[in-house]
Design an enzyme around this catalytic site. Sequence first.
Site, PDB file in Angstrom:
ATOM      1  N   CYS A 149      34.860  12.184  52.794  1.00 18.93           N
ATOM      2  CA  CYS A 149      34.837  13.675  51.402  1.00 18.93           C
ATOM      3  C   CYS A 149      34.074  14.114  52.838  1.00 18.93           C
ATOM      4  O   CYS A 149      33.751  15.487  52.831  1.00 18.93           O
ATOM      5  CB  CYS A 149      33.932  13.741  50.543  1.00 18.93           C
ATOM      6  SG  CYS A 149      34.814  11.724  49.552  1.00 18.93           S
ATOM      7  N   HIS A 166      30.610  19.680  47.044  1.00 18.31           N
ATOM      8  CA  HIS A 166      31.616  18.816  47.419  1.00 18.31           C
ATOM      9  C   HIS A 166      32.048  18.859  45.818  1.00 18.31           C
ATOM     10  O   HIS A 166      31.186  18.371  45.064  1.00 18.31           O
ATOM     11  CB  HIS A 166      31.415  17.293  47.736  1.00 18.31           C
ATOM     12  CG  HIS A 166      32.522  16.366  47.594  1.00 18.31           C
ATOM     13  ND1 HIS A 166      33.569  16.611  47.898  1.00 18.31           N
ATOM     14  CD2 HIS A 166      32.376  15.699  47.469  1.00 18.31           C
ATOM     15  CE1 HIS A 166      34.699  15.230  47.751  1.00 18.31           C
ATOM     16  NE2 HIS A 166      33.464  14.401  47.706  1.00 18.31           N
ATOM     17  N   ASN A 201      37.786  14.994  41.993  1.00 19.31           N
ATOM     18  CA  ASN A 201      37.482  14.172  43.972  1.00 19.31           C
ATOM     19  C   ASN A 201      38.866  14.166  44.426  1.00 19.31           C
ATOM     20  O   ASN A 201      39.454  12.951  44.806  1.00 19.31           O
ATOM     21  CB  ASN A 201      36.441  12.972  43.419  1.00 19.31           C
ATOM     22  CG  ASN A 201      35.931  13.095  45.192  1.00 19.31           C
ATOM     23  OD1 ASN A 201      36.317  13.487  45.927  1.00 19.31           O
ATOM     24  ND2 ASN A 201      35.241  12.346  45.177  1.00 19.31           N
TER      25      ASN A 201
HETATM   26  O1  UT7 Z   1      33.084  11.731  46.943  1.00 14.75           O
HETATM   27  C1  UT7 Z   1      32.269  10.555  46.013  1.00 14.75           C
HETATM   28  C2  UT7 Z   1      33.028   9.451  45.539  1.00 14.75           C
HETATM   29  N1  UT7 Z   1      32.037   9.316  44.314  1.00 14.75           N
HETATM   30  C3  UT7 Z   1      30.947   9.821  44.122  1.00 14.75           C
HETATM   31  O2  UT7 Z   1      30.213  10.713  43.830  1.00 14.75           O
HETATM   32  C4  UT7 Z   1      30.987   9.130  42.128  1.00 14.75           C
HETATM   33  C5  UT7 Z   1      29.445   8.838  42.381  1.00 14.75           C
HETATM   34  N2  UT7 Z   1      29.453   8.534  40.943  1.00 14.75           N
HETATM   35  C6  UT7 Z   1      29.635   9.076  39.444  1.00 14.75           C
HETATM   36  O3  UT7 Z   1      30.193  10.183  39.605  1.00 14.75           O
HETATM   37  C7  UT7 Z   1      28.842   8.269  38.489  1.00 14.75           C
HETATM   38  O4  UT7 Z   1      27.841   6.773  38.913  1.00 14.75           O
HETATM   39  C8  UT7 Z   1      30.095   7.485  37.793  1.00 14.75           C
HETATM   40  C9  UT7 Z   1      30.713   8.946  37.129  1.00 14.75           C
HETATM   41  C10 UT7 Z   1      31.210   6.735  38.912  1.00 14.75           C
HETATM   42  C11 UT7 Z   1      29.865   6.970  36.584  1.00 14.75           C
HETATM   43  O5  UT7 Z   1      29.018   7.303  35.929  1.00 14.75           O
HETATM   44  P1  UT7 Z   1      27.604   6.863  35.721  1.00 14.75           P
HETATM   45  O6  UT7 Z   1      27.058   7.483  34.548  1.00 14.75           O
HETATM   46  O7  UT7 Z   1      26.575   6.007  36.636  1.00 14.75           O
HETATM   47  O8  UT7 Z   1      28.245   5.574  34.142  1.00 14.75           O
HETATM   48  P2  UT7 Z   1      27.235   3.784  34.932  1.00 14.75           P
HETATM   49  O9  UT7 Z   1      28.389   3.870  35.918  1.00 14.75           O
HETATM   50  O10 UT7 Z   1      26.172   3.861  34.589  1.00 14.75           O
HETATM   51  O11 UT7 Z   1      28.165   3.197  33.641  1.00 14.75           O
HETATM   52  C12 UT7 Z   1      28.025   3.740  32.044  1.00 14.75           C
HETATM   53  C13 UT7 Z   1      28.761   3.124  31.723  1.00 14.75           C
HETATM   54  C14 UT7 Z   1      29.167   1.335  31.405  1.00 14.75           C
HETATM   55  O12 UT7 Z   1      29.500   0.378  30.810  1.00 14.75           O
HETATM   56  P3  UT7 Z   1      28.196  -0.448  30.038  1.00 14.75           P
HETATM   57  O13 UT7 Z   1      27.860  -1.185  31.361  1.00 14.75           O
HETATM   58  O14 UT7 Z   1      26.917   0.299  29.924  1.00 14.75           O
HETATM   59  O15 UT7 Z   1      28.406  -0.839  29.569  1.00 14.75           O
HETATM   60  C15 UT7 Z   1      30.662   1.361  32.242  1.00 14.75           C
HETATM   61  O16 UT7 Z   1      31.360   0.552  32.276  1.00 14.75           O
HETATM   62  O17 UT7 Z   1      30.435   3.613  31.082  1.00 14.75           O
HETATM   63  C16 UT7 Z   1      31.847   2.156  31.380  1.00 14.75           C
HETATM   64  N3  UT7 Z   1      32.186   3.494  32.022  1.00 14.75           N
HETATM   65  C17 UT7 Z   1      33.267   4.236  31.468  1.00 14.75           C
HETATM   66  N4  UT7 Z   1      33.247   3.953  30.616  1.00 14.75           N
HETATM   67  C18 UT7 Z   1      34.337   5.101  29.795  1.00 14.75           C
HETATM   68  C19 UT7 Z   1      32.857   3.622  33.300  1.00 14.75           C
HETATM   69  N5  UT7 Z   1      33.812   4.124  34.192  1.00 14.75           N
HETATM   70  C20 UT7 Z   1      34.650   4.247  32.731  1.00 14.75           C
HETATM   71  C21 UT7 Z   1      35.174   5.173  32.193  1.00 14.75           C
HETATM   72  N6  UT7 Z   1      35.462   5.209  30.424  1.00 14.75           N
HETATM   73  N7  UT7 Z   1      35.800   5.729  32.605  1.00 14.75           N
END
Ligand code: UT7
Length: 315
Positions: A108, A242, A272
Amino acid sequence: MKISGTGSVLPKKIVTNDMLAQFLDTSDEWIRTRTGVVSRHVISDERLEDMAIEAARKALDDAGMKAEELDFIICSNVVNEYVTPQLSCIIQGGIGATCPCMDINCACAGFIHALEIAESFYRAERVKNVLIVCAEEPTRMTDWSDRRTCVLFGDGAGAAVLTPGDNIKSIKLSASSATDKLWQYRLLQPTPYIEKEEEDVPLQMKGQDVFKFAVKAASKDISRVLDEAGVGADQVDHYMLHQANIRIINAIQEYLEQPKEKFPTNIEDHGNSSSSCCPILLDECKKKGLLKRGDIIAMSAFGAGFVSGAVLFEW
Ligand code: UT7
């Protein structure tokens, strides 16, 4: 150098969060509040190379330049359907240029890396006119049954034409190897001699680790370019970051203690699109009339590797 022209192209297919919720255990509310994405443009019948060529043509038109006048083309790309030849050669042929060209894969952060490479060519007085094209289709890297990754991305191509000038005030790149945080394996052709196990694995991400890295790296990179240029955070007119997650952008905004209006976004409509985010955002801000001659812009990006970088330039 200075940026004298910009162009961008998006695939026509728009996929909303509600459309994703039809086949994934997710919701518009979750995606909107956790990422800021509402919809994204996704490749359907387009080919990435055609989008890259069109973005390049638009940037050349915007700069009032002919392809034959280019001295160098840099293309930033993570994946496309060709393993070889490189996308930059396909772009060169498509626009009718004759200059040397190269591809880079800095995830990215590719646009900032391409600017740094170009800047060193300018300092060495090796080039007059340079084209940078970022063309990415991250929606072809993710597993579309994995709600943790596929909701985040969109596709697109963004381009910039560079000409001589002294508008770049500072650029800083950094890398910090973390290969188990954001990665993908692809299966290569078998040979009679391969004895190791190999896998075809779509994009894997430890979201929270990437999130923490992103906020830390971008805050540090931006501070470094401001310090090197002797420019205060208040003197920057636009922070173009970004577009990975609106919460990452908000965290950097709070760190810099700058008003939200200085942080234009398009993550709502694009998601993204990897290295294409920065040049697409720049092109859209230009088209909306947000940029005035002399404005100071701080741009920052981070991605798989990890790699990151920031640039401070005058518009
Ligand atoms: O270009 C660089 C590439 N990537 C990035 O910059 C990504 C950086 N990270 C992020 O943006 C965030 O970490 C995410 C958006 C990927 C995830 O958000 P988060 O607030 O860190 O969520 P999490 O991974 O802690 O997940 C929280 C909950 C989980 O459920 P449990 O285990 O608490 O029951 C996930 O399974 O949210 C769940 N979850 C979803 N629920 C509904 C994860 N993705 C989804 C979804 N819809 N799409």
